[in-house]
Design a protein around this motif. Sequence first.
Motif, mmCIF file in Angstrom:
data_model
loop_
_atom_site.group_PDB
_atom_site.id
_atom_site.type_symbol
_atom_site.label_atom_id
_atom_site.label_comp_id
_atom_site.label_asym_id
_atom_site.label_seq_id
_atom_site.Cartn_x
_atom_site.Cartn_y
_atom_site.Cartn_z
ATOM 1 N N GLN A 33 -4.816 9.255 5.722
ATOM 2 C CA GLN A 33 -5.253 9.668 4.390
ATOM 3 C C GLN A 33 -5.294 11.188 4.282
ATOM 4 O O GLN A 33 -4.840 11.761 3.282
ATOM 5 N N PHE A 72 -7.427 4.566 -1.171
ATOM 6 C CA PHE A 72 -7.467 3.845 0.106
ATOM 7 C C PHE A 72 -8.625 2.858 0.159
ATOM 8 O O PHE A 72 -8.544 1.849 0.876
ATOM 9 N N GLN A 73 -9.687 3.086 -0.602
ATOM 10 C CA GLN A 73 -10.749 2.090 -0.703
ATOM 11 C C GLN A 73 -10.204 0.807 -1.316
ATOM 12 O O GLN A 73 -10.441 -0.301 -0.818
ATOM 13 N N THR A 124 0.834 -1.206 0.000
ATOM 14 C CA THR A 124 0.000 0.000 0.000
ATOM 15 C C THR A 124 0.868 1.254 0.000
ATOM 16 O O THR A 124 0.595 2.223 -0.720
ATOM 17 N N SER A 180 -6.404 5.506 10.237
ATOM 18 C CA SER A 180 -6.261 5.460 8.780
ATOM 19 C C SER A 180 -6.854 6.694 8.128
ATOM 20 O O SER A 180 -6.314 7.214 7.138
ATOM 21 N N GLU A 181 -7.960 7.191 8.678
ATOM 22 C CA GLU A 181 -8.581 8.387 8.123
ATOM 23 C C GLU A 181 -7.671 9.599 8.283
ATOM 24 O O GLU A 181 -7.533 10.426 7.365
ATOM 25 N N LEU A 227 1.187 4.016 -2.818
ATOM 26 C CA LEU A 227 0.941 5.418 -2.475
ATOM 27 C C LEU A 227 2.088 6.298 -2.945
ATOM 28 O O LEU A 227 1.868 7.410 -3.463
ATOM 29 N N ASP A 260 -7.247 13.813 -4.135
ATOM 30 C CA ASP A 260 -8.313 13.085 -3.460
ATOM 31 C C ASP A 260 -7.930 11.605 -3.475
ATOM 32 O O ASP A 260 -7.813 11.004 -4.554
ATOM 33 N N LEU A 261 -7.726 11.026 -2.298
ATOM 34 C CA LEU A 261 -7.237 9.651 -2.216
ATOM 35 C C LEU A 261 -8.300 8.669 -1.720
ATOM 36 O O LEU A 261 -7.977 7.547 -1.312
ATOM 37 N N ASP A 262 -9.572 9.065 -1.775
ATOM 38 C CA ASP A 262 -10.636 8.159 -1.336
ATOM 39 C C ASP A 262 -10.592 6.842 -2.091
ATOM 40 O O ASP A 262 -10.646 5.758 -1.495
ATOM 41 N N GLU A 305 -3.386 13.538 1.549
ATOM 42 C CA GLU A 305 -4.153 14.430 0.674
ATOM 43 C C GLU A 305 -3.642 15.865 0.805
ATOM 44 O O GLU A 305 -3.576 16.610 -0.184
#
Length: 508
Positions: free
Chosen positions: A476, A491-492, A441, A472-473, A445, A486-488, A480
């Motif tokens: 992220q 990470f999803q 990951t 984790s939030e 990234l 926008d890394l939504d 960002e």
Amino acid sequence: MGGMRMRIGATVTAVVLVVAATGVSSAAAAPDKPGQPRYTAGAVGAGDAYFPSSGNGGYDVQHYDLAVTYTPPAAAPAPLEGQFSGVATIDLVALQDLDRFNLDLRGMTVQSVAIGGKAAASVAPPAPGATVDGAAFWHVQDDANRVWELTIQPRPKIKTGQTVRVVIGYGGTTTRPLDIEDALYGWVTTRDGAIVASEPEGSMTWYPVSDHPTDKASYSFAITVPEGKVAVANGTQPKPATTTAGWTTWYWDAPDQQASYLTTASVGDFELRQTYTSASGVPIIDAVDTKLTPQRLATTNASLAQQPAMIDYFESQFGPYPFGSFGAIVDNDSVGYALETQTRPVYSSQASQGTVAHELAHQWFGNSVSPERWQDIWLNEGWATYAAWMWTERTGGISTQQAYNAWYAPARTPDYWALPIGDPGALGLFATQVYNRGAATLQALRVEVGDEAFFAGARLWLERYDDSTGTSEGFQAVFEETSGKDLDGFFQIWLRDPVKPPATWTIP
């Protein structure tokens, strides 16, 4: 086996002690909330979904002073049991008006308690829903449901902001406790002493504690063992060991904020080495078992010799080393793992170079910044694994991208990909995916945002959450911020989707 219901042999014991407190007047109701009680119980547990009863609410521990006396087992064929007695002096600050509060303690019996210098006496534990008159203290140990709680009901009650010193005398016979995955952890009795590695919530096996990373504190230790044994804990030695009448007391001081699972007090036949420092002046203290085989000793010595260079390199990438010392405890035991502890990682049998790099990286990722929830353990293990990839590249081995490609290439079963590393479950904390997919990951990234934003994000993460915890939030959000992306979706895919990620980040 599901949830928190691992059965290790259900037993329930109770030791109840009266507690006295001074300088606080009781009040029936909160002045600004008529009809509501002013003083309430601190939460039983820190609220972690994986370990609901670990940690506690209503207070913040400032410091633990642990005075321990330990007798290792006799030679075989005597039972593999040690004898342990301790006095824990705990300074805490109330975060609410407290009617009662809890500490975690497993497998020990409490002999005495004092608060504010006043001794305590015992009463029987209350039945569910029952009230207790006056000051009281009780200890419930329910192995079947993994609940090990000392409950203190002080009288007078404790007011928000009040600093309280709790002194608890306790002890018992030590064995080899098991964690939720049936692995040895906590105070693990060995034939020549004890190896102490407590992740995720095993510190309660050897001292009363708020056993969750969200309640960090400083520590000091005085560990008394039979003469000839060496006791090693976190931090540095504030004064030399002293020997009297066949017993030696070893003193250690760990002034930095530290999560409970990162404490150690290993005992054994160690050679204590204090011979080198990093270029930035970090003292390195190693304890190496004198019974390692020649091959394991050679591997260990070669690996530990790289510690100063590793610190120098990781400081260049992540920022200053976060604590006042580093080193290792290498124990000739068959526990079968290495485990981070703050400043002094524990290695069973030998220390390899890659493992030393992994455990050193934990000092930044896991120790300085700890998981706010155990579901975010990939932030510990993914980073430590990735940092070991970085060290391999640094020393002439394959690059981090090549390591990523090698991980990505093999065909694996759907079960491998089904584990979401952003929420692996209590039984998946140490699954290989948490380590290797976690490292992958980070490489993905790095490709996604570029080197500049990646390393800026790593340093910002460590600066923003130093001596604290993160999620984790929050991680992220940091990346960002440094990347402007926008890394939504990213990470999803990497933390939550139960399938193999696309080949987008595989670069030849």
